[in-house]
Design a protein around this motif. Structure first.
Motif, PDB file in Angstrom:
ATOM      1  N   LYS A  77       1.028  -2.579  -6.489  1.00  0.00           N
ATOM      2  CA  LYS A  77       0.066  -3.218  -6.132  1.00  0.00           C
ATOM      3  C   LYS A  77      -1.272  -2.329  -5.945  1.00  0.00           C
ATOM      4  O   LYS A  77      -2.417  -2.510  -6.512  1.00  0.00           O
ATOM      5  CB  LYS A  77       0.108  -4.100  -4.807  1.00  0.00           C
ATOM      6  N   ALA A  78      -1.100  -1.356  -5.231  1.00  0.00           N
ATOM      7  CA  ALA A  78      -2.474  -0.296  -4.884  1.00  0.00           C
ATOM      8  C   ALA A  78      -2.763   0.341  -6.368  1.00  0.00           C
ATOM      9  O   ALA A  78      -4.004   0.591  -6.724  1.00  0.00           O
ATOM     10  CB  ALA A  78      -1.899   0.746  -3.892  1.00  0.00           C
ATOM     11  N   SER A  91       0.885  -1.185  -0.062  1.00  0.00           N
ATOM     12  CA  SER A  91      -0.043   0.058  -0.022  1.00  0.00           C
ATOM     13  C   SER A  91       0.833   1.297   0.062  1.00  0.00           C
ATOM     14  O   SER A  91       2.011   1.210   0.180  1.00  0.00           O
ATOM     15  CB  SER A  91      -0.915  -0.168   1.134  1.00  0.00           C
ATOM     16  N   GLU A 142      -4.349  -2.124  -8.889  1.00  0.00           N
ATOM     17  CA  GLU A 142      -5.735  -2.768  -8.126  1.00  0.00           C
ATOM     18  C   GLU A 142      -6.640  -1.820  -7.965  1.00  0.00           C
ATOM     19  O   GLU A 142      -8.049  -2.028  -8.002  1.00  0.00           O
ATOM     20  CB  GLU A 142      -5.497  -3.610  -6.983  1.00  0.00           C
ATOM     21  N   ALA A 143      -6.223  -0.421  -8.175  1.00  0.00           N
ATOM     22  CA  ALA A 143      -7.300   0.558  -8.592  1.00  0.00           C
ATOM     23  C   ALA A 143      -7.924   0.621  -9.696  1.00  0.00           C
ATOM     24  O   ALA A 143      -9.151   1.120  -9.638  1.00  0.00           O
ATOM     25  CB  ALA A 143      -6.776   1.778  -8.063  1.00  0.00           C
ATOM     26  N   SER A 202       3.040   2.177  -4.183  1.00  0.00           N
ATOM     27  CA  SER A 202       2.703   0.864  -4.316  1.00  0.00           C
ATOM     28  C   SER A 202       2.160   0.436  -5.828  1.00  0.00           C
ATOM     29  O   SER A 202       1.160   0.793  -6.110  1.00  0.00           O
ATOM     30  CB  SER A 202       1.913   0.563  -3.141  1.00  0.00           C
TER      31      SER A 202
END
Length: 151
Positions: free
Chosen positions: A94-95, A88, A98-99, A92
């Protein structure tokens, strides 16, 4: 799912990371380029499991993406890579990726897939690309979507 469009959309999502102060902007490609401008995010190889539901209703793809960071010095490069790999925060990956899942009830990646999730990080090590050494890691992204030409 249209794989070229999905790959491009993942790269677009990765571009939204906010790099730590004093670092270069993250460049991103939905394909493996001949040369990279570090730091760089690449959507690389993928595998697909077809027909996860009857009637071409669902396919599941797994993308192996790489993030490569320059070797200004060993520690600084790894600290930048660690920030990009955090689960996060503003830097990030990943963040940021995934948004692109969209709001509840919406398709992911602007309508290209049903859903996606960054499932793991692997291969944290030195990489060579076009004769240049980078510190990097792989991010595995699972994408599910319509098996035929739909989202």
């Amino acid at each position: 799912m249209h794989m070229s469009a999905v790959r491009a959309a993942i790269a677009d999502a990765a571009r939204l990371v906010v790099m730590p102060a004093g670092t270069a902007k993250l460049t991103c490609t939905g394909y493996v380029p001949d040369a990279v401008s570090a730091p760089h995010f690449v959507v690389g190889e993928y595998s697909v499991e077809y027909d996860k539901a009857m009637g071409r209703a669902l396919d599941e793809a797994e993308f192996t993406c790489r993030v490569l960071v320059g070797r200004v010095d060993d520690r600084a490069g790894q600290e930048l890579l660690d920030a990009l790999l955090d689960g996060s925060g503003p830097a990030s990956l990943k963040a940021a990726i995934e948004a692109a899942r969209g709001a509840p009830g919406e398709y992911a990646l602007g309508g290209l897939a049903h859903d996606l999730r960054v499932t793991r990080i692997q291969g944290y090590r030195w990489y060579e690309h076009n004769g240049i050494q980078y510190v990097g890691a792989e991010l595995i992204i699972r994408v599910i979507g319509q098996g035929d030409t739909g989202p």
